[in-house]
Design a protein around this motif. Structure first.
Motif, mmCIF file in Angstrom:
data_model
loop_
_atom_site.group_PDB
_atom_site.id
_atom_site.type_symbol
_atom_site.label_atom_id
_atom_site.label_comp_id
_atom_site.label_asym_id
_atom_site.label_seq_id
_atom_site.Cartn_x
_atom_site.Cartn_y
_atom_site.Cartn_z
ATOM 1 N N VAL A 95 1.853 3.651 8.031
ATOM 2 C CA VAL A 95 2.811 3.752 6.930
ATOM 3 C C VAL A 95 4.144 3.118 7.332
ATOM 4 C CG1 VAL A 95 4.113 5.296 5.410
ATOM 5 C CG2 VAL A 95 1.735 5.819 5.993
ATOM 6 N N GLU A 176 -1.303 12.181 -7.080
ATOM 7 C CA GLU A 176 -1.587 11.366 -5.904
ATOM 8 C C GLU A 176 -0.359 10.514 -5.558
ATOM 9 O OE1 GLU A 176 -4.961 9.078 -7.019
ATOM 10 O OE2 GLU A 176 -6.291 10.837 -7.195
ATOM 11 N N TYR A 177 -0.135 10.352 -4.255
ATOM 12 C CA TYR A 177 1.028 9.603 -3.772
ATOM 13 C C TYR A 177 0.555 8.577 -2.737
ATOM 14 C CZ TYR A 177 3.445 13.693 -5.707
ATOM 15 O OH TYR A 177 3.885 14.705 -6.527
ATOM 16 N N ARG A 178 0.999 7.335 -2.886
ATOM 17 C CA ARG A 178 0.625 6.278 -1.956
ATOM 18 C C ARG A 178 1.837 5.408 -1.620
ATOM 19 N NH1 ARG A 178 -3.964 6.993 -4.996
ATOM 20 N NH2 ARG A 178 -5.933 7.116 -3.809
ATOM 21 N N GLY A 181 -0.412 1.340 -0.417
ATOM 22 C CA GLY A 181 -1.836 1.595 -0.498
ATOM 23 C C GLY A 181 -2.343 2.707 0.391
ATOM 24 N N VAL A 182 -1.497 3.255 1.247
ATOM 25 C CA VAL A 182 -1.901 4.339 2.136
ATOM 26 C C VAL A 182 -1.653 5.671 1.443
ATOM 27 C CG1 VAL A 182 -1.544 5.436 4.371
ATOM 28 C CG2 VAL A 182 -1.316 2.953 4.154
ATOM 29 N N ASP A 183 -2.660 6.506 1.407
ATOM 30 C CA ASP A 183 -2.556 7.804 0.748
ATOM 31 C C ASP A 183 -1.685 8.740 1.592
ATOM 32 O OD1 ASP A 183 -2.868 10.231 -0.535
ATOM 33 O OD2 ASP A 183 -5.021 9.999 -0.856
ATOM 34 N N SER A 185 -0.500 11.614 0.077
ATOM 35 C CA SER A 185 -0.456 12.799 -0.784
ATOM 36 C C SER A 185 -0.301 14.077 0.016
ATOM 37 C CB SER A 185 -1.733 12.875 -1.633
ATOM 38 O OG SER A 185 -1.878 11.733 -2.457
ATOM 39 N N GLU A 213 4.069 5.044 -4.842
ATOM 40 C CA GLU A 213 3.256 4.969 -6.049
ATOM 41 C C GLU A 213 2.755 6.362 -6.398
ATOM 42 O OE1 GLU A 213 -1.129 3.546 -6.767
ATOM 43 O OE2 GLU A 213 0.176 1.779 -6.722
ATOM 44 N N THR A 223 0.866 6.330 -14.032
ATOM 45 C CA THR A 223 1.061 5.752 -12.707
ATOM 46 C C THR A 223 2.392 5.023 -12.716
ATOM 47 O OG1 THR A 223 -1.300 5.497 -12.214
ATOM 48 C CG2 THR A 223 0.219 4.111 -10.982
ATOM 49 N N THR A 225 5.811 3.642 -9.959
ATOM 50 C CA THR A 225 6.256 3.413 -8.582
ATOM 51 C C THR A 225 7.741 3.700 -8.473
ATOM 52 O OG1 THR A 225 4.563 1.730 -8.173
ATOM 53 C CG2 THR A 225 6.463 1.744 -6.702
#
Length: 252
Positions: A95, A176-178, A181-183, A185, A213, A223, A225
């Motif tokens: 991250v 959900e939180y990214r 592209g990395v989760d 959450s 995101e 959705t 950002t």
């Protein structure tokens, strides 16, 4: 952003229950878990000011490389930087190494140490998101050596460390939180779980710009950002209220 609005020069004073300690070892980038030996009993080749300057430079080098990890840094008390813990998800290399605008050190100046070497101060100038900031750091000795510079910790305001997660309690539990592209959450869900007493913990994070995101599932979901940009190398107030404002804007 306007530099003068960033409160670019500030003294970070340690206070009981109100400060966090960033602890990192200079030598070999290895954590120092042993109590600091008394400087008065150590015939060192280096001065306390040498150690404070080296420690400040080493820490900012780690930030610039996006290589902050538990074996290099600890935050005490009450903030656990163990990457296995959900709240520390934003510190993971996958991250933070992708986060833009990480701090880049420009100079370390005006280094001064107390007579016994236990405490020191240094003025650091660094670049963050295209702006030049200056912080007056307060440092605390964590390990003294006779053959290499001493290791110092940086004292930061605990209540300003990381990203403000206030507003996570307004969004559904399955949001959900990214980041890139990395989760992440797990960190926000953990913060949400701690909000029952009316206070949401800050999510540990160092300086940079985090494109968060947010996805709320369901027919009425969305959705969006949210760009979270810290105001200092340790987080600061730049992200305060941002998540809550987005939640309100979507009717939550």
């Amino acid at each position: 952003m306007i530099l003068s609005d960033r409160r670019p020069r500030r003294m970070l004073l340690p206070a009981a229950g109100a400060a966090a300690i960033l602890v990192f070892a200079l030598s070999g980038c290895a954590a120092s878990g042993e109590p600091a030996p008394s400087p008065t009993n150590t015939e060192s080749l280096y001065t306390a000011a040498d150690g404070a300057e080296s420690s400040a430079n080493s820490f900012f080098s780690l930030l610039a490389a996006g290589d902050i990890a538990p074996e290099f840094v600890q935050v005490e008390p009450e903030v656990d930087l163990d990457l296995e813990k959900p709240l520390s998800a934003l510190l993971a290399p996958e991250v933070y190494a992708q986060v833009q605008d990480r701090p880049k050190i420009q100079s370390v100046d005006d280094v001064a140490a107390s007579e016994d070497g236990e405490d020191a101060t240094a003025s650091v100038t660094y670049e963050l998101a295209g702006e030049e900031l200056t912080e007056t750091l307060d440092l605390r000795l964590i390990a003294a050596h006779d053959d290499k510079p001493w290791d110092y910790a940086i004292v930061i305001p605990k209540d300003e460390f990381g990203i403000d997660a206030t507003g996570v309690e307004l969004l559904p539990a399955d949001t959900e939180y990214r980041i890139h592209g990395v989760d992440v959450s797990a960190a926000f869900h953990e913060a949400r779980g701690w909000s029952d007493n009316g206070e949401v913990p800050r999510i540990p994070a160092f300086g940079g710009t985090y494109p968060l995101e947010i996805t709320v599932p369901g027919d009425n979901g969305f959705t969006d950002t949210l760009e979270l940009q810290t105001s200092t190398f340790y987080g600061g107030d730049g992200t305060d209220g941002e998540l809550a404002a987005l939640a309100h804007a979507h009717g939550f």
